[in-house]
Motif scaffolding. Structure first.
Motif, mmCIF file in Angstrom:
data_model
loop_
_atom_site.group_PDB
_atom_site.id
_atom_site.type_symbol
_atom_site.label_atom_id
_atom_site.label_comp_id
_atom_site.label_asym_id
_atom_site.label_seq_id
_atom_site.Cartn_x
_atom_site.Cartn_y
_atom_site.Cartn_z
ATOM 1 N N ALA A 96 0.844 -1.202 0.000
ATOM 2 C CA ALA A 96 0.000 0.000 0.000
ATOM 3 C C ALA A 96 0.879 1.252 0.000
ATOM 4 O O ALA A 96 0.645 2.191 -0.767
ATOM 5 C CB ALA A 96 -0.926 -0.002 1.212
ATOM 6 N N ALA A 97 1.924 1.241 0.828
ATOM 7 C CA ALA A 97 2.821 2.400 0.904
ATOM 8 C C ALA A 97 3.509 2.618 -0.447
ATOM 9 O O ALA A 97 3.640 3.746 -0.927
ATOM 10 C CB ALA A 97 3.859 2.177 2.000
ATOM 11 N N HIS A 98 3.903 1.504 -1.071
ATOM 12 C CA HIS A 98 4.576 1.580 -2.367
ATOM 13 C C HIS A 98 3.647 2.216 -3.413
ATOM 14 O O HIS A 98 4.052 3.080 -4.186
ATOM 15 C CB HIS A 98 4.971 0.160 -2.785
ATOM 16 C CG HIS A 98 5.684 0.116 -4.073
ATOM 17 N ND1 HIS A 98 7.004 0.471 -4.188
ATOM 18 C CD2 HIS A 98 5.264 -0.227 -5.311
ATOM 19 C CE1 HIS A 98 7.359 0.359 -5.442
ATOM 20 N NE2 HIS A 98 6.317 -0.069 -6.142
ATOM 21 N N GLU A 99 2.379 1.788 -3.400
ATOM 22 C CA GLU A 99 1.426 2.320 -4.381
ATOM 23 C C GLU A 99 1.099 3.787 -4.104
ATOM 24 O O GLU A 99 0.858 4.551 -5.027
ATOM 25 C CB GLU A 99 0.124 1.510 -4.361
ATOM 26 C CG GLU A 99 0.278 0.069 -4.797
ATOM 27 C CD GLU A 99 0.645 -0.073 -6.271
ATOM 28 O OE1 GLU A 99 0.436 0.885 -7.033
ATOM 29 O OE2 GLU A 99 1.161 -1.137 -6.654
ATOM 30 N N LEU A 100 1.092 4.161 -2.820
ATOM 31 C CA LEU A 100 0.779 5.551 -2.476
ATOM 32 C C LEU A 100 1.889 6.500 -2.912
ATOM 33 O O LEU A 100 1.665 7.672 -3.159
ATOM 34 C CB LEU A 100 0.577 5.687 -0.955
ATOM 35 C CG LEU A 100 -0.764 5.193 -0.407
ATOM 36 C CD1 LEU A 100 -0.704 5.057 1.108
ATOM 37 C CD2 LEU A 100 -1.875 6.175 -0.776
ATOM 38 N N ARG A 101 3.107 5.944 -2.988
ATOM 39 C CA ARG A 101 4.256 6.789 -3.302
ATOM 40 C C ARG A 101 4.160 7.453 -4.670
ATOM 41 O O ARG A 101 4.518 8.615 -4.830
ATOM 42 C CB ARG A 101 5.541 5.960 -3.226
ATOM 43 C CG ARG A 101 6.304 6.304 -2.005
ATOM 44 C CD ARG A 101 7.628 5.739 -1.874
ATOM 45 N NE ARG A 101 8.058 4.801 -2.878
ATOM 46 C CZ ARG A 101 9.037 3.948 -2.685
ATOM 47 N NH1 ARG A 101 9.634 3.926 -1.541
ATOM 48 N NH2 ARG A 101 9.418 3.135 -3.622
ATOM 49 N N THR A 102 3.655 6.710 -5.686
ATOM 50 C CA THR A 102 3.653 7.254 -7.043
ATOM 51 C C THR A 102 2.789 8.515 -7.167
ATOM 52 O O THR A 102 3.297 9.559 -7.577
ATOM 53 C CB THR A 102 3.209 6.172 -8.052
ATOM 54 O OG1 THR A 102 3.883 4.979 -7.716
ATOM 55 C CG2 THR A 102 3.484 6.572 -9.477
ATOM 56 N N PRO A 103 1.500 8.462 -6.780
ATOM 57 C CA PRO A 103 0.717 9.706 -6.913
ATOM 58 C C PRO A 103 1.235 10.821 -6.012
ATOM 59 O O PRO A 103 1.197 11.998 -6.382
ATOM 60 C CB PRO A 103 -0.705 9.304 -6.505
ATOM 61 C CG PRO A 103 -0.623 7.944 -5.939
ATOM 62 C CD PRO A 103 0.659 7.339 -6.342
ATOM 63 N N LEU A 104 1.789 10.462 -4.847
ATOM 64 C CA LEU A 104 2.334 11.509 -3.958
ATOM 65 C C LEU A 104 3.530 12.180 -4.610
ATOM 66 O O LEU A 104 3.684 13.399 -4.564
ATOM 67 C CB LEU A 104 2.739 10.904 -2.607
ATOM 68 C CG LEU A 104 1.585 10.601 -1.659
ATOM 69 C CD1 LEU A 104 2.078 9.895 -0.406
ATOM 70 C CD2 LEU A 104 0.846 11.879 -1.282
ATOM 71 N N ALA A 105 4.390 11.355 -5.253
ATOM 72 C CA ALA A 105 5.567 11.919 -5.922
ATOM 73 C C ALA A 105 5.133 12.829 -7.069
ATOM 74 O O ALA A 105 5.719 13.899 -7.285
ATOM 75 C CB ALA A 105 6.447 10.784 -6.456
ATOM 76 N N THR A 106 4.067 12.435 -7.787
ATOM 77 C CA THR A 106 3.558 13.276 -8.880
ATOM 78 C C THR A 106 3.108 14.625 -8.328
ATOM 79 O O THR A 106 3.417 15.680 -8.892
ATOM 80 C CB THR A 106 2.346 12.580 -9.562
ATOM 81 O OG1 THR A 106 2.703 11.250 -9.854
ATOM 82 C CG2 THR A 106 1.921 13.303 -10.819
#
Ligand code: ADP
Length: 308
Positions: free
Chosen positions: A86-96
């Motif tokens: 879940a943390a890994h998946e959250l990282r992408t939109p947060l980085a965007t």
């Protein structure tokens, strides 16, 4: 008489002491086990109690305790993996979000139209985040949190099909609904709707232009069967055993483009299990897939672990 009374008294006393000693001796292994069990912490769930010795009640207790530890260890491992994924998946939109904000803030010549463009990107990233968080919350739902009521399948499925029509038009896919008889189940309407619409949306998204998705509901011996059949790309044989796992995607790059997190099917399976039912897949690559949900008409709630 006095001697007899004293004798009986002494005899009873010695008997009690001996009985106490024997009981203490025979309970020693149990005390030893409970002492070892007390030392087991969340971090040391891989430890096991010694279960050698004769096949008596103590061994039975140690075996049962060890089996429970194995189940707990597996559940903790799954939980940890889930949190990491879940943390890994959250990282992408947060980085965007962060990158776009930083770029626009550092640009002294940024115009209103640049800001508008970035706001569009941020909105899409936020939508992805919202979708992911909503999915995670659904997966965290336990059996006690569902509120069941009698649900008429035809009413629910007609609504879901109607809602999916816009997506179907965009993908040039036809949807049909066949319900031959009136079927009612005890279910949590929004949750069951979510499970079926996840299947229906997948049937549309992983289809070909001019393809079909057919939804049916029919009564079975003591339940109801909802089938979502598509003429889509199908699911490769090696992927089929993993298809209901959380964050599993067949083709990561393609589904990421389509906005999928690999949670849709695991959410559907979770919801079905919360209702005491099960979900099955039959798929032929290149021909299509059939997802079948079976729900009990009694509405009994069951295990939270997928048994697909
Ligand atoms: P996603 O949100 O990525 O679609 P799902 O859990 O709904 O996640 O699906 C997992 C994977 O299963 C998808 O990546 C897709 O490749 C595959 N899949 C799901 N449904 C179908 C279908 N009806 N036809 C073909 N492939 C499918």
């Amino acid at each position: 008489r006095l001697i007899s009374l004293i004798g009986i008294g002494l005899f009873a006393l010695v008997g009690a002491v001996v009985a106490y000693w024997i009981a203490k001796q025979s309970l020693r292994p149990v005390r030893h086990l409970s002492h070892l069990a007390q030392k087991i912490q969340v971090q040391t769930l891989d430890q096991r109690l010694p279960a050698e010795g004769p096949p008596d009640e103590v061994k039975e207790l140690a075996d049962a305790f060890n089996e429970m530890l194995t189940r707990l260890e597996r559940a903790f491992e799954q939980q940890n993996r889930f949190v990491a994924d879940a943390a890994h998946e959250l990282r992408t939109p947060l980085a965007t979000l962060r990158t776009n904000l930083e770029v626009i803030q550092r640009d002294p010549d940024a115009t209103l139209s640049d800001y508008k463009e970035v706001s569009g990107v941020l909105e899409r990233a936020l939508t992805r985040l919202e979708k992911l968080v909503e999915g995670l919350l659904l997966l965290a739902k336990g059996g006690r949190e569902i509120q069941t009521e009698p649900v008429e399948m035809e009413v629910l499925l007609s609504e879901i099909v109607q809602e999916a029509k816009i997506l179907a038009r965009a993908y040039q896919v036809e949807i049909s609904l066949d319900i031959s008889e009136s079927v009612t189940v005890l279910a949590d309407t929004p949750l069951l709707g979510r499970a079926v619409s996840n299947l229906l949306e997948n049937g549309i998204r992983y289809n070909r232009p001019g393809g079909f998705v057919n939804v049916t509901a029919q009564r079975t011996l003591n339940g109801v069967e909802i089938r979502v059949q598509d003429t889509g790309v199908g699911i490769p044989l090696d992927a089929q055993p993993h298809i209901f796992e959380r964050f599993y995607r067949v083709d990561r790059s393609r589904t990421r483009e389509q906005g999928g997190y690999g949670l849709g099917l695991s959410i559907a399976a979770h919801i079905v299990h919360l209702h005491g039912g099960h979900i099955q897949l039959k798929s032929t690559p290149g021909v299509g897939s059939i997802f079948t949900i079976w729900l009990p008409t009694t509405g009994s709630q069951a295990s939270e672990e997928p048994q697909t």
